[in-house]
Design a protein around this motif. Sequence first.
Motif, PDB file in Angstrom:
ATOM      1  N   GLN A   1     -18.658  39.875 -26.449  1.00  8.90           N
ATOM      2  CA  GLN A   1     -19.169  40.236 -25.035  1.00  8.90           C
ATOM      3  C   GLN A   1     -20.480  40.719 -25.819  1.00  8.90           C
ATOM      4  O   GLN A   1     -20.151  41.431 -26.630  1.00  8.90           O
ATOM      5  N   VAL A   2     -21.701  40.472 -25.304  1.00 10.00           N
ATOM      6  CA  VAL A   2     -23.098  40.065 -25.526  1.00 10.00           C
ATOM      7  C   VAL A   2     -23.054  41.430 -24.524  1.00 10.00           C
ATOM      8  O   VAL A   2     -23.798  41.380 -23.216  1.00 10.00           O
ATOM      9  N   GLN A   3     -24.215  42.940 -24.316  1.00  8.01           N
ATOM     10  CA  GLN A   3     -24.861  43.778 -24.125  1.00  8.01           C
ATOM     11  C   GLN A   3     -26.151  43.985 -24.517  1.00  8.01           C
ATOM     12  O   GLN A   3     -26.241  43.601 -25.492  1.00  8.01           O
ATOM     13  N   LEU A   4     -26.731  43.110 -22.917  1.00  9.04           N
ATOM     14  CA  LEU A   4     -28.408  44.218 -23.743  1.00  9.04           C
ATOM     15  C   LEU A   4     -28.663  45.452 -22.967  1.00  9.04           C
ATOM     16  O   LEU A   4     -28.453  45.316 -21.587  1.00  9.04           O
ATOM     17  N   VAL A   5     -29.445  45.513 -23.721  1.00  6.97           N
ATOM     18  CA  VAL A   5     -30.585  47.112 -23.028  1.00  6.97           C
ATOM     19  C   VAL A   5     -31.987  47.495 -23.266  1.00  6.97           C
ATOM     20  O   VAL A   5     -32.001  47.472 -24.647  1.00  6.97           O
ATOM     21  N   GLU A   6     -32.640  47.739 -22.508  1.00  4.25           N
ATOM     22  CA  GLU A   6     -33.969  47.581 -22.448  1.00  4.25           C
ATOM     23  C   GLU A   6     -34.780  48.539 -22.298  1.00  4.25           C
ATOM     24  O   GLU A   6     -33.308  50.024 -21.551  1.00  4.25           O
ATOM     25  N   ARG A  19     -44.965  49.480 -25.147  1.00  4.83           N
ATOM     26  CA  ARG A  19     -44.078  48.368 -25.732  1.00  4.83           C
ATOM     27  C   ARG A  19     -42.516  48.533 -25.253  1.00  4.83           C
ATOM     28  O   ARG A  19     -42.022  49.126 -25.357  1.00  4.83           O
ATOM     29  N   LEU A  20     -41.965  47.122 -25.224  1.00  2.98           N
ATOM     30  CA  LEU A  20     -40.737  47.349 -23.880  1.00  2.98           C
ATOM     31  C   LEU A  20     -39.631  46.686 -25.774  1.00  2.98           C
ATOM     32  O   LEU A  20     -39.886  45.939 -26.468  1.00  2.98           O
ATOM     33  N   SER A  21     -38.229  47.398 -25.482  1.00  2.10           N
ATOM     34  CA  SER A  21     -37.626  47.030 -26.538  1.00  2.10           C
ATOM     35  C   SER A  21     -36.541  46.364 -25.922  1.00  2.10           C
ATOM     36  O   SER A  21     -35.048  46.718 -24.593  1.00  2.10           O
ATOM     37  N   CYS A  22     -35.790  45.541 -27.014  1.00  3.69           N
ATOM     38  CA  CYS A  22     -34.569  44.830 -25.984  1.00  3.69           C
ATOM     39  C   CYS A  22     -32.923  45.099 -26.651  1.00  3.69           C
ATOM     40  O   CYS A  22     -33.354  43.614 -28.481  1.00  3.69           O
ATOM     41  N   ARG A  23     -32.216  45.774 -27.487  1.00  2.00           N
ATOM     42  CA  ARG A  23     -30.868  46.495 -27.952  1.00  2.00           C
ATOM     43  C   ARG A  23     -30.261  45.501 -27.472  1.00  2.00           C
ATOM     44  O   ARG A  23     -29.925  45.745 -27.118  1.00  2.00           O
ATOM     45  N   VAL A  24     -29.015  44.974 -28.592  1.00  2.00           N
ATOM     46  CA  VAL A  24     -29.081  43.721 -28.149  1.00  2.00           C
ATOM     47  C   VAL A  24     -27.244  43.720 -29.375  1.00  2.00           C
ATOM     48  O   VAL A  24     -27.458  44.142 -30.103  1.00  2.00           O
ATOM     49  N   SER A  25     -26.490  44.342 -28.593  1.00  2.00           N
ATOM     50  CA  SER A  25     -24.758  44.109 -28.830  1.00  2.00           C
ATOM     51  C   SER A  25     -23.473  43.692 -28.579  1.00  2.00           C
ATOM     52  O   SER A  25     -23.405  43.053 -27.568  1.00  2.00           O
ATOM     53  N   GLY A  26     -22.721  44.070 -29.398  1.00  2.00           N
ATOM     54  CA  GLY A  26     -21.584  43.408 -29.049  1.00  2.00           C
ATOM     55  C   GLY A  26     -20.912  42.401 -30.211  1.00  2.00           C
ATOM     56  O   GLY A  26     -20.529  41.958 -30.193  1.00  2.00           O
ATOM     57  N   ARG A  27     -22.812  41.632 -29.717  1.00  2.00           N
ATOM     58  CA  ARG A  27     -22.638  40.368 -30.917  1.00  2.00           C
ATOM     59  C   ARG A  27     -24.042  40.567 -31.962  1.00  2.00           C
ATOM     60  O   ARG A  27     -25.301  40.957 -31.185  1.00  2.00           O
ATOM     61  N   ASP A  73     -36.864  40.942 -33.843  1.00  2.00           N
ATOM     62  CA  ASP A  73     -36.105  41.145 -34.907  1.00  2.00           C
ATOM     63  C   ASP A  73     -34.753  41.315 -35.291  1.00  2.00           C
ATOM     64  O   ASP A  73     -33.499  41.543 -34.937  1.00  2.00           O
ATOM     65  N   ASN A  74     -34.268  39.935 -36.265  1.00  2.00           N
ATOM     66  CA  ASN A  74     -32.939  39.498 -35.626  1.00  2.00           C
ATOM     67  C   ASN A  74     -32.245  40.672 -36.989  1.00  2.00           C
ATOM     68  O   ASN A  74     -30.434  40.388 -36.098  1.00  2.00           O
ATOM     69  N   ALA A  75     -32.510  40.900 -37.701  1.00  2.00           N
ATOM     70  CA  ALA A  75     -32.218  41.970 -38.523  1.00  2.00           C
ATOM     71  C   ALA A  75     -31.678  42.941 -37.465  1.00  2.00           C
ATOM     72  O   ALA A  75     -30.495  43.911 -37.927  1.00  2.00           O
ATOM     73  N   LYS A  76     -32.811  43.415 -37.226  1.00  2.00           N
ATOM     74  CA  LYS A  76     -32.089  44.580 -35.894  1.00  2.00           C
ATOM     75  C   LYS A  76     -31.693  44.260 -34.347  1.00  2.00           C
ATOM     76  O   LYS A  76     -31.750  45.322 -33.958  1.00  2.00           O
ATOM     77  N   ASN A  77     -30.888  43.619 -35.045  1.00  2.00           N
ATOM     78  CA  ASN A  77     -30.312  42.836 -32.924  1.00  2.00           C
ATOM     79  C   ASN A  77     -31.659  43.043 -31.817  1.00  2.00           C
ATOM     80  O   ASN A  77     -31.099  43.134 -31.201  1.00  2.00           O
ATOM     81  N   THR A  78     -32.654  42.979 -31.933  1.00  2.00           N
ATOM     82  CA  THR A  78     -33.645  43.989 -31.113  1.00  2.00           C
ATOM     83  C   THR A  78     -34.692  42.612 -31.087  1.00  2.00           C
ATOM     84  O   THR A  78     -35.436  42.352 -31.304  1.00  2.00           O
ATOM     85  N   MET A  79     -35.146  42.058 -29.279  1.00  2.00           N
ATOM     86  CA  MET A  79     -35.886  41.633 -29.831  1.00  2.00           C
ATOM     87  C   MET A  79     -36.988  42.749 -28.888  1.00  2.00           C
ATOM     88  O   MET A  79     -36.985  43.764 -28.241  1.00  2.00           O
ATOM     89  N   TYR A  80     -38.623  42.201 -28.285  1.00  4.53           N
ATOM     90  CA  TYR A  80     -38.835  43.733 -28.044  1.00  4.53           C
ATOM     91  C   TYR A  80     -40.774  42.369 -27.166  1.00  4.53           C
ATOM     92  O   TYR A  80     -40.859  41.394 -27.657  1.00  4.53           O
ATOM     93  N   ALA A  98     -30.420  36.494 -23.017  1.00  2.00           N
ATOM     94  CA  ALA A  98     -30.341  36.169 -24.337  1.00  2.00           C
ATOM     95  C   ALA A  98     -29.243  34.558 -23.706  1.00  2.00           C
ATOM     96  O   ALA A  98     -29.140  34.760 -22.812  1.00  2.00           O
ATOM     97  N   ALA A  99     -29.392  33.469 -23.910  1.00  4.50           N
ATOM     98  CA  ALA A  99     -28.881  32.352 -23.736  1.00  4.50           C
ATOM     99  C   ALA A  99     -27.731  31.923 -24.973  1.00  4.50           C
ATOM    100  O   ALA A  99     -27.845  32.778 -26.346  1.00  4.50           O
TER     101      ALA A  99
END
Length: 124
Positions: A1-6, A19-27, A73-80, A98-99
């Motif tokens: 399950q992929v979870q995205l938190v802005e 600056r907005l951040s989107c943290r991905v968890s789960g995968r 930043d894929n190492a941080k599982n985060t988009m900005y 995310a797609a």
Amino acid sequence: QVQLVESGGGLVQAGGSLRLSCRVSGRTLSSKGMAWFRQAPGKGREFAAAISWTGGIVDYADSVKGRFTISRDNAKNTMYLQMSNLKPEDTGVYYCAAADSSYSGSRALSYTYWGQGTQVTVSS
């Protein structure tokens, strides 16, 4: 399950920046294209910016081109989303998505996973 938190939304005066951040968890973000969409009060959801899995492909809506910068930043599982020279018409809820493909462009239907959104309000 992929979870995205802005995060990172807020109230800012016209001409300001956020600056907005989107943290991905789960995968991990592995092989996933991502994007930012936004929804102004009383309007439908619209595309703002998209980025490929490697970051080598980016695209912007004409309304934000030259003012917004999408990155990841894929190492941080985060988009900005760096937003500058903000205008009152940028006000709305900003969603990250995310797609399952490496790049999915501007079509909302191409994205499988969505965050809950973060509010951005730009005062004049």
